[in-house]
Design an enzyme around this catalytic site. Structure first.
Site, mmCIF file in Angstrom:
data_model
loop_
_atom_site.group_PDB
_atom_site.id
_atom_site.type_symbol
_atom_site.label_atom_id
_atom_site.label_comp_id
_atom_site.label_asym_id
_atom_site.label_seq_id
_atom_site.Cartn_x
_atom_site.Cartn_y
_atom_site.Cartn_z
ATOM 1 N N ASP A 64 1.030 -1.197 -0.040
ATOM 2 C CA ASP A 64 0.006 -0.065 -0.044
ATOM 3 C C ASP A 64 0.866 1.360 0.057
ATOM 4 O O ASP A 64 2.013 1.240 -0.139
ATOM 5 C CB ASP A 64 -0.868 -0.032 1.362
ATOM 6 C CG ASP A 64 -0.360 0.220 2.638
ATOM 7 O OD1 ASP A 64 0.956 0.159 2.614
ATOM 8 O OD2 ASP A 64 -1.045 0.612 3.584
ATOM 9 N N CYS A 71 2.978 -3.204 3.992
ATOM 10 C CA CYS A 71 2.100 -2.092 4.290
ATOM 11 C C CYS A 71 2.961 -1.337 5.375
ATOM 12 O O CYS A 71 4.058 -1.700 5.565
ATOM 13 C CB CYS A 71 0.886 -2.534 4.627
ATOM 14 S SG CYS A 71 0.631 -3.634 6.196
ATOM 15 N N GLY A 72 2.179 -0.507 6.237
ATOM 16 C CA GLY A 72 2.984 0.297 7.395
ATOM 17 C C GLY A 72 3.480 -0.695 8.489
ATOM 18 O O GLY A 72 4.583 -0.466 8.865
ATOM 19 N N THR A 73 2.527 -1.704 8.727
ATOM 20 C CA THR A 73 3.102 -2.520 9.942
ATOM 21 C C THR A 73 3.264 -3.924 9.189
ATOM 22 O O THR A 73 3.689 -4.785 10.063
ATOM 23 C CB THR A 73 1.895 -2.752 10.758
ATOM 24 O OG1 THR A 73 0.727 -3.289 10.286
ATOM 25 C CG2 THR A 73 1.377 -1.375 11.759
ATOM 26 N N ILE A 128 0.667 -6.000 9.084
ATOM 27 C CA ILE A 128 -0.149 -6.603 9.687
ATOM 28 C C ILE A 128 -1.595 -6.846 8.848
ATOM 29 O O ILE A 128 -1.560 -8.133 8.534
ATOM 30 C CB ILE A 128 -0.421 -6.070 11.276
ATOM 31 C CG1 ILE A 128 0.486 -6.080 11.939
ATOM 32 C CG2 ILE A 128 -1.685 -6.805 11.595
ATOM 33 C CD1 ILE A 128 0.538 -5.422 13.508
ATOM 34 N N HIS A 141 10.205 -24.154 8.108
ATOM 35 C CA HIS A 141 9.101 -25.175 8.656
ATOM 36 C C HIS A 141 7.679 -24.992 8.148
ATOM 37 O O HIS A 141 7.022 -25.873 8.153
ATOM 38 C CB HIS A 141 8.970 -24.350 10.339
ATOM 39 C CG HIS A 141 10.608 -24.655 11.068
ATOM 40 N ND1 HIS A 141 10.351 -24.887 12.523
ATOM 41 C CD2 HIS A 141 11.644 -25.058 10.708
ATOM 42 C CE1 HIS A 141 11.373 -25.095 13.051
ATOM 43 N NE2 HIS A 141 12.306 -25.088 11.779
ATOM 44 N N HIS A 165 7.035 -31.398 9.241
ATOM 45 C CA HIS A 165 6.432 -29.924 9.031
ATOM 46 C C HIS A 165 5.682 -30.069 7.835
ATOM 47 O O HIS A 165 4.684 -29.105 7.755
ATOM 48 C CB HIS A 165 8.036 -29.160 8.448
ATOM 49 C CG HIS A 165 8.872 -28.719 9.646
ATOM 50 N ND1 HIS A 165 8.222 -28.265 10.742
ATOM 51 C CD2 HIS A 165 10.089 -28.895 9.798
ATOM 52 C CE1 HIS A 165 9.396 -28.104 11.635
ATOM 53 N NE2 HIS A 165 10.345 -28.494 10.943
HETATM 54 C C1 RB5 Z 1 -2.028 2.653 6.564
HETATM 55 O O1 RB5 Z 1 -2.133 3.821 7.265
HETATM 56 C C2 RB5 Z 1 -1.816 1.403 7.653
HETATM 57 O O2 RB5 Z 1 -3.073 1.304 8.474
HETATM 58 C C3 RB5 Z 1 -1.380 0.165 6.805
HETATM 59 O O3 RB5 Z 1 -0.190 0.442 5.860
HETATM 60 C C4 RB5 Z 1 -0.977 -1.044 7.511
HETATM 61 O O4 RB5 Z 1 -0.271 -0.886 8.542
HETATM 62 C C5 RB5 Z 1 -2.164 -1.894 7.907
HETATM 63 O O5 RB5 Z 1 -2.172 -2.776 8.498
#
Ligand code: RB5
Length: 141
Positions: free
Chosen positions: A7, A64-66, A68, A97, A133
């Site tokens: 993103d 992405c940012g995190t 996650i 694994h 595994h």
């Molecule tokens: C975008 O601001 C942020 O929410 C996205 O990059 C990500 O970290 C979501 O999990």
């Protein structure tokens, strides 16, 4: 062929990874996003995951940012094993694994130097092919 996706939060780190893959002469396909303009990470997670499931690409890298949101989304697609890694130990272990087929990272979590080491480890570590595994991966599906 390596599928890339991010993103806006991961766009700049993805550009660093693209430069690295070019330097190593590794084939890749960039599924977007193509700028730092705000966008929705599930769009790109699904493009990369679908490219792998369709056999167009062998492995993927999602940012992405995190890391996650993009990894949660990718893992909802059957056949995808996306591993969120911010260290090389995890990147090696998840290939050995879990036979992870997508590496996810958070560009707001790791710097580019470490991220490239993680990419290198992920791409150059083979699945162990160990019976236990394989059994566990089959149980996931
Ligand atoms: C975008 O601001 C942020 O929410 C996205 O990059 C990500 O970290 C979501 O999990």
């Amino acid at each position: 062929m390596i599928a890339l996706g991010s993103d806006h939060g991961g766009y700049e780190l993805k550009q660093e990874i693209i430069a690295y893959l070019k330097e190593k002469n590794l084939d890749f396909k960039d599924y977007g996003t193509d700028s730092k303009d705000s966008c929705d990470y599930p769009v790109y997670a699904k493009k990369v995951a679908n490219a792998i499931v369709a056999g167009e690409c062998d492995k993927g890298i999602l940012i992405c940012g995190t890391g996650i949101g993009i990894s949660i989304t990718a893992n909802k697609i059957k056949g995808i094993r996306a591993a969120l890694c911010h260290d090389t130990f995890s990147a090696q272990a998840t290939r050995e694994h879990n036979d992870a087929n997508i590496l996810a990272m958070g560009a707001r979590v790791v710097g580019p130097g470490l991220a490239l080491k993680i990419v290198d480890t992920f791409l150059n570590t083979d699945f162990s092919n160990d019976e236990r595994h394989i059994r566990r991966i089959e149980q996931m599906e």
